[in-house]
Design a protein around this motif. Structure first.
Motif, PDB file in Angstrom:
ATOM      1  N   ARG A   1      47.172  36.855  42.841  1.00  0.00           N
ATOM      2  CA  ARG A   1      46.622  37.872  43.741  1.00  0.00           C
ATOM      3  C   ARG A   1      46.333  37.219  45.092  1.00  0.00           C
ATOM      4  N   PRO A   2      46.766  37.813  46.203  1.00  0.00           N
ATOM      5  CA  PRO A   2      46.406  37.255  47.509  1.00  0.00           C
ATOM      6  C   PRO A   2      44.898  37.365  47.724  1.00  0.00           C
ATOM      7  N   VAL A   3      44.344  36.385  48.423  1.00  0.00           N
ATOM      8  CA  VAL A   3      42.902  36.309  48.601  1.00  0.00           C
ATOM      9  C   VAL A   3      42.556  36.535  50.076  1.00  0.00           C
ATOM     10  N   ILE A   4      41.728  37.540  50.325  1.00  0.00           N
ATOM     11  CA  ILE A   4      41.195  37.815  51.653  1.00  0.00           C
ATOM     12  C   ILE A   4      39.761  37.316  51.667  1.00  0.00           C
ATOM     13  N   GLY A   5      39.373  36.586  52.709  1.00  0.00           N
ATOM     14  CA  GLY A   5      38.018  36.041  52.722  1.00  0.00           C
ATOM     15  C   GLY A   5      37.369  36.101  54.078  1.00  0.00           C
ATOM     16  N   ARG A   6      36.067  35.903  54.004  1.00  0.00           N
ATOM     17  CA  ARG A   6      35.227  35.935  55.203  1.00  0.00           C
ATOM     18  C   ARG A   6      34.061  34.985  54.993  1.00  0.00           C
ATOM     19  N   LEU A   7      33.624  34.323  56.083  1.00  0.00           N
ATOM     20  CA  LEU A   7      32.587  33.301  56.008  1.00  0.00           C
ATOM     21  C   LEU A   7      31.662  33.465  57.200  1.00  0.00           C
ATOM     22  N   SER A   8      30.342  33.425  56.944  1.00  0.00           N
ATOM     23  CA  SER A   8      29.387  33.540  58.057  1.00  0.00           C
ATOM     24  C   SER A   8      27.996  33.163  57.575  1.00  0.00           C
ATOM     25  N   ARG A   9      27.033  33.168  58.529  1.00  0.00           N
ATOM     26  CA  ARG A   9      25.641  33.101  58.132  1.00  0.00           C
ATOM     27  C   ARG A   9      25.296  34.364  57.359  1.00  0.00           C
ATOM     28  N   ASP A  10      24.285  34.261  56.506  1.00  0.00           N
ATOM     29  CA  ASP A  10      23.934  35.368  55.611  1.00  0.00           C
ATOM     30  C   ASP A  10      22.844  36.235  56.227  1.00  0.00           C
ATOM     31  N   THR A  11      23.188  36.950  57.301  1.00  0.00           N
ATOM     32  CA  THR A  11      22.248  37.850  57.967  1.00  0.00           C
ATOM     33  C   THR A  11      22.917  39.197  58.186  1.00  0.00           C
TER      34      THR A  11
ATOM     35  N   GLU B   1      44.296  47.525  46.190  1.00  0.00           N
ATOM     36  CA  GLU B   1      45.716  47.242  46.416  1.00  0.00           C
ATOM     37  C   GLU B   1      46.155  45.929  45.780  1.00  0.00           C
ATOM     38  N   GLY B   2      45.255  45.299  45.037  1.00  0.00           N
ATOM     39  CA  GLY B   2      45.635  44.104  44.291  1.00  0.00           C
ATOM     40  C   GLY B   2      45.168  42.788  44.865  1.00  0.00           C
ATOM     41  N   ALA B   3      44.369  42.833  45.922  1.00  0.00           N
ATOM     42  CA  ALA B   3      43.876  41.591  46.518  1.00  0.00           C
ATOM     43  C   ALA B   3      42.544  41.195  45.905  1.00  0.00           C
ATOM     44  N   GLU B   4      42.236  39.919  46.008  1.00  0.00           N
ATOM     45  CA  GLU B   4      40.905  39.421  45.666  1.00  0.00           C
ATOM     46  C   GLU B   4      40.138  39.215  46.967  1.00  0.00           C
ATOM     47  N   ILE B   5      38.873  39.615  46.990  1.00  0.00           N
ATOM     48  CA  ILE B   5      38.051  39.521  48.182  1.00  0.00           C
ATOM     49  C   ILE B   5      36.936  38.510  47.932  1.00  0.00           C
ATOM     50  N   ARG B   6      36.820  37.508  48.809  1.00  0.00           N
ATOM     51  CA  ARG B   6      35.750  36.524  48.697  1.00  0.00           C
ATOM     52  C   ARG B   6      34.935  36.536  49.990  1.00  0.00           C
TER      53      ARG B   6
ATOM     54  N   LEU C   1      37.689  28.035  52.848  1.00  0.00           N
ATOM     55  CA  LEU C   1      38.807  28.529  53.652  1.00  0.00           C
ATOM     56  C   LEU C   1      40.148  28.163  53.038  1.00  0.00           C
ATOM     57  N   ARG C   2      40.234  26.994  52.444  1.00  0.00           N
ATOM     58  CA  ARG C   2      41.510  26.557  51.861  1.00  0.00           C
ATOM     59  C   ARG C   2      41.901  27.368  50.632  1.00  0.00           C
ATOM     60  N   GLY C   3      40.979  28.134  50.101  1.00  0.00           N
ATOM     61  CA  GLY C   3      41.291  28.984  48.958  1.00  0.00           C
ATOM     62  C   GLY C   3      41.717  30.385  49.336  1.00  0.00           C
ATOM     63  N   LEU C   4      41.880  30.639  50.639  1.00  0.00           N
ATOM     64  CA  LEU C   4      42.220  31.989  51.108  1.00  0.00           C
ATOM     65  C   LEU C   4      43.695  32.087  51.500  1.00  0.00           C
ATOM     66  N   ASP C   5      44.170  33.339  51.582  1.00  0.00           N
ATOM     67  CA  ASP C   5      45.489  33.637  52.143  1.00  0.00           C
ATOM     68  C   ASP C   5      45.378  34.352  53.488  1.00  0.00           C
ATOM     69  N   VAL C   6      44.300  35.106  53.681  1.00  0.00           N
ATOM     70  CA  VAL C   6      44.062  35.843  54.928  1.00  0.00           C
ATOM     71  C   VAL C   6      42.577  35.721  55.254  1.00  0.00           C
ATOM     72  N   PHE C   7      42.280  35.457  56.526  1.00  0.00           N
ATOM     73  CA  PHE C   7      40.885  35.425  56.977  1.00  0.00           C
ATOM     74  C   PHE C   7      40.611  36.668  57.803  1.00  0.00           C
TER      75      PHE C   7
ATOM     76  N   GLY D   1      46.952  45.020  55.511  1.00  0.00           N
ATOM     77  CA  GLY D   1      47.934  45.524  54.547  1.00  0.00           C
ATOM     78  C   GLY D   1      49.310  44.934  54.774  1.00  0.00           C
ATOM     79  N   ALA D   2      49.702  44.792  56.037  1.00  0.00           N
ATOM     80  CA  ALA D   2      51.006  44.205  56.343  1.00  0.00           C
ATOM     81  C   ALA D   2      51.072  42.751  55.899  1.00  0.00           C
ATOM     82  N   LEU D   3      49.987  42.015  56.070  1.00  0.00           N
ATOM     83  CA  LEU D   3      49.957  40.615  55.641  1.00  0.00           C
ATOM     84  C   LEU D   3      49.985  40.494  54.121  1.00  0.00           C
ATOM     85  N   LEU D   4      49.289  41.386  53.440  1.00  0.00           N
ATOM     86  CA  LEU D   4      49.291  41.353  51.978  1.00  0.00           C
ATOM     87  C   LEU D   4      50.694  41.573  51.427  1.00  0.00           C
ATOM     88  N   ALA D   5      51.479  42.376  52.141  1.00  0.00           N
ATOM     89  CA  ALA D   5      52.817  42.737  51.659  1.00  0.00           C
ATOM     90  C   ALA D   5      53.883  41.724  52.044  1.00  0.00           C
TER      91      ALA D   5
END
Length: 337
Positions: free
Chosen positions: A165-175, A193-198, A233-239, A296-300
């Motif tokens: 499954r492609p992985v979409i992720g996001r990273l920030s301070r927790d506020t 749509e089949g992606a994993e979200i982190r 970040l290295r575990g993601l496919d899209v940021f 969506g285009a990147l996932l495909a």
């Protein structure tokens, strides 16, 4: 053989309160640039200085006693200012006074622009971290993108299998102000749509979303600092990145993601946007629907993810080349005019 010239004396001042904070990381990276070429001391004026940061980096707490405060040389304040403190009146005035200004707050700008005459401090020199920030503030200053260790933030040696499954992720301070509530629907749609979200640094979003994310097992929410940023970040496919009320003067995490060879999809509002060439080394959006379509285009298209990610890495390598970093360090090392 003549004696070597003495190294310039530099005092680097930051609260050093949060190990994951962008301001702290910026101060530490400047320290790495300057350490071998200057007589450098790191200082914290805060009672909340992180003991671990202090131990690891030799940070000294500012106090009123002799030897417990910066004295002469060049004062470099990074995301910090001295107002309502007594110690500046007790130390020898700096020859140069530099503020690395990483916010948009006009009040802080006015606090740092002038000083009581009795201090006899020199004219304030500003370092801004993006043209976006500098233009909004309308103040002259040196422009230096927030530093990143691109040897550490680099593409992963190998990605997960093609059928994963492609992985979409996001990273920030927790506020809460770091998140836009409209993104909740996007995360659910991409998971459908089949992606994993982190989402690291997103427990504040989960609290605001109440039950909207509770029944979505493909969406994984982690607290701030749960994993080292580079490993995450290295575990993601899209940021993916958009903030709420908070406006990013630079957005270091976006450039870190690009350094890791990731295609980034980011809201256009932020200092990072000036480095993203839409469709070439990343993507910028204005609306939620645009964000949905771009991701969506990147996932495909795995090949599109790879080509944009490679271009992103090349961009960051040019920004943080050895020559560029040395030129930025030279700014701090030069003598007072």
């Amino acid at each position: 053989m003549p004696d070597a010239l003495p190294k310039p004396i530099i005092h680097l001042i930051n609260g050093f309160m949060n190990e994951n904070g962008g301001s702290e990381q910026e101060a530490l990276h400047i320290a790495r640039l300057l350490r071998d070429r200057s007589d450098l001391t790191l200082w914290s004026p805060s009672s909340r200085c992180s003991p671990e940061l202090a131990r690891r980096h030799g940070i000294r707490r500012i106090g009123l006693g002799a030897g417990h405060r910066p004295n002469g040389g060049t004062f470099v304040f990074v995301g910090s200012h001295w107002r309502n403190k007594l110690w500046p009146y007790l130390c020898r005035a700096p020859q140069r006074l530099i503020y690395v200004f990483n916010t948009f707050h006009p009040k802080l700008l006015s606090l740092t622009a002038t000083h009581p005459p009795m201090l006899r401090w020199p004219r304030t020199e500003y370092v801004f971290i993006s043209e976006f920030q500098k233009t909004l503030l309308g103040v002259d200053g040196d422009l230096q993108p927030s530093p990143i260790d691109i040897a550490r933030f680099s593409p992963a040696p190998r990605r997960h299998p093609a059928n994963a499954r492609p992985v979409i992720g996001r990273l920030s301070r927790d506020t809460p102000d770091k998140h836009d509530l409209e993104d909740i629907a996007l995360y659910r749609a991409w998971a459908g749509e089949g992606a994993e979200i982190r989402l690291q640094g997103a427990t504040a979003l989960r609290a605001a979303a109440e039950d909207a994310l509770a029944d979505a097992p493909a969406i994984r929410i982690l607290p701030e600092g749960a994993m080292p940023a580079v490993d995450f970040l290295r575990g993601l496919d899209v940021f993916y990145y958009r903030t709420g009320a908070h406006v990013e003067t630079f957005g270091r995490v976006v450039l870190e993601a690009m350094a890791c060879g990731l295609p980034v999809v980011c809201h256009r509002r932020g200092g990072y946007a000036e480095w993203i060439r839409h469709g070439e080394n990343g993507f910028l959006f204005d609306t939620t629907e645009e964000a949905r379509r771009l991701v969506g285009a990147l996932l495909a298209d795995r090949a599109l993810r790879a080509s944009v990610g490679e271009a992103a890495r090349r961009t960051v390598e040019s920004i943080y080349s050895d020559d560029a970093l040395r030129a930025r360090a030279d700014f701090y090392l030069r003598s007072a005019k």
